[in-house]
Write an enzyme that holds these catalytic residues in place. Structure first.
Site, PDB file in Angstrom:
ATOM      1  N   CYS A  95       0.604  -0.906   0.064  1.00  0.00           N
ATOM      2  CA  CYS A  95       0.176   0.131  -0.102  1.00  0.00           C
ATOM      3  C   CYS A  95       0.832   1.653   0.239  1.00  0.00           C
ATOM      4  CB  CYS A  95      -0.533   0.212   0.888  1.00  0.00           C
ATOM      5  SG  CYS A  95      -2.261   1.588   0.812  1.00  0.00           S
ATOM      6  N   HIS A 211      -3.601  -5.186   1.204  1.00  0.00           N
ATOM      7  CA  HIS A 211      -3.168  -5.649   2.296  1.00  0.00           C
ATOM      8  C   HIS A 211      -3.335  -6.756   2.959  1.00  0.00           C
ATOM      9  CE1 HIS A 211      -2.558  -1.515   3.961  1.00  0.00           C
ATOM     10  NE2 HIS A 211      -3.545  -0.982   3.610  1.00  0.00           N
ATOM     11  N   GLU A 213      -1.257  -8.845   5.076  1.00  0.00           N
ATOM     12  CA  GLU A 213      -1.304  -8.933   6.517  1.00  0.00           C
ATOM     13  C   GLU A 213      -2.097  -8.918   6.689  1.00  0.00           C
ATOM     14  OE1 GLU A 213      -1.245  -4.094   6.196  1.00  0.00           O
ATOM     15  OE2 GLU A 213      -0.677  -5.917   5.040  1.00  0.00           O
TER      16      GLU A 213
END
Length: 251
Positions: A95, A211, A213
């Site tokens: 990002c 994202h 994660e």
């Protein structure tokens, strides 16, 4: 297994989640360091095999998203990043990190006219936060090895991938540098070719707007309680990206 360096700055807010993802993937050591520590001693990067610039709003996204962070890298750490890349190591930008990598020249080399592409305001002109379906396109990107599709969250205002011209877009596409795309009917920000992630020609430097994660465990998916028990995967979709990075250094 490799050591990982996560490079944070004022406004970064996804560093701890990213560090956790790398630890779950088996990294030997994960350090989260402020950009100023690397500016003081660029040799600190030498101990790591993977470098990650995580998500957030570095330096408040003043001027443009990731621009201040990128300028510090371009003006003070260019040689250190080149050394890191030339050593065959991995660099990941998530990002805001993708914005930093592309605007610093770490992801794509500048030519006589400057950067071949950038990330700018979503076509809606607004920040968006939602889950998206993604597909991969044939590439040698290390982080996407054996990955065909992903379902991940996005959270950005300046994620629209824009090349300088159509010729550059075609060249990047044919070179396998645009390996991650939003599905055809779900391009949320108007990116050219639906690009959600890009890599360099080696496949070892990769940036993406979604994202990973935030989806390393199945229970992080918004529909996980509605799935039949037999339909649960062993990990969230984003985990593969971290696992691929860590296992790249096996053997």
């Amino acid at each position: 297994m490799p050591n990982v360096l996560i490079l944070r700055a004022p406004g970064t807010n996804c560093d701890n989640e990213t560090a956790f993802a790398f630890r779950q993937a088996g990294a030997t050591k994960v350090d989260v360091l402020h950009l100023n520590r690397i500016l003081e001693s660029p040799k600190t990067m030498d101990a790591a095999q993977i470098l990650c610039v995580p998500g957030g709003f570095s330096f408040g996204d003043d001027i443009a998203a990731g621009r201040v962070f990128a300028t510090k890298i371009r003006n003070h750490l260019g040689d250190a990043f080149k050394k890191f890349k030339d050593a065959g190591k991995l660099i990941l930008g998530i990002c805001n990190g993708f914005q930093v990598l592309i605007k610093s020249g770490v992801l794509f080399d500048d030519d006589a006219e400057g950067s071949p592409a950038t990330l700018t305001w979503n076509s809606t002109g607004m920040y968006m936060d939602r889950w998206v379906n993604l597909r991969t396109v044939g590439s040698n990107c290390v982080f996407l090895k054996d990955v065909e599709s992903l379902h991940l969250p996005i959270a950005h205002a300046e994620g629209r991938f824009v090349p300088r011209n159509d010729q550059i877009l075609d060249t990047l596409d044919k070179s396998g540098c645009l390996p991650l795309r939003y599905v055809a009917d779900g391009n949320p920000n108007g990116s050219a070719f639906g690009v959600a992630g890009a890599c360099d020609s080696t496949g070892r430097v990769f940036g993406l707007m979604p994202h990973p994660e935030r989806h390393i465990d199945v229970c992080q998916h918004p529909q996980w309680t509605r799935r039949n028990p037999g339909d649960h995967p062993t990990a969230g979709d984003g985990f593969a990206i971290f696992r691929n990075a860590v296992t790249f250094f096996e053997g």
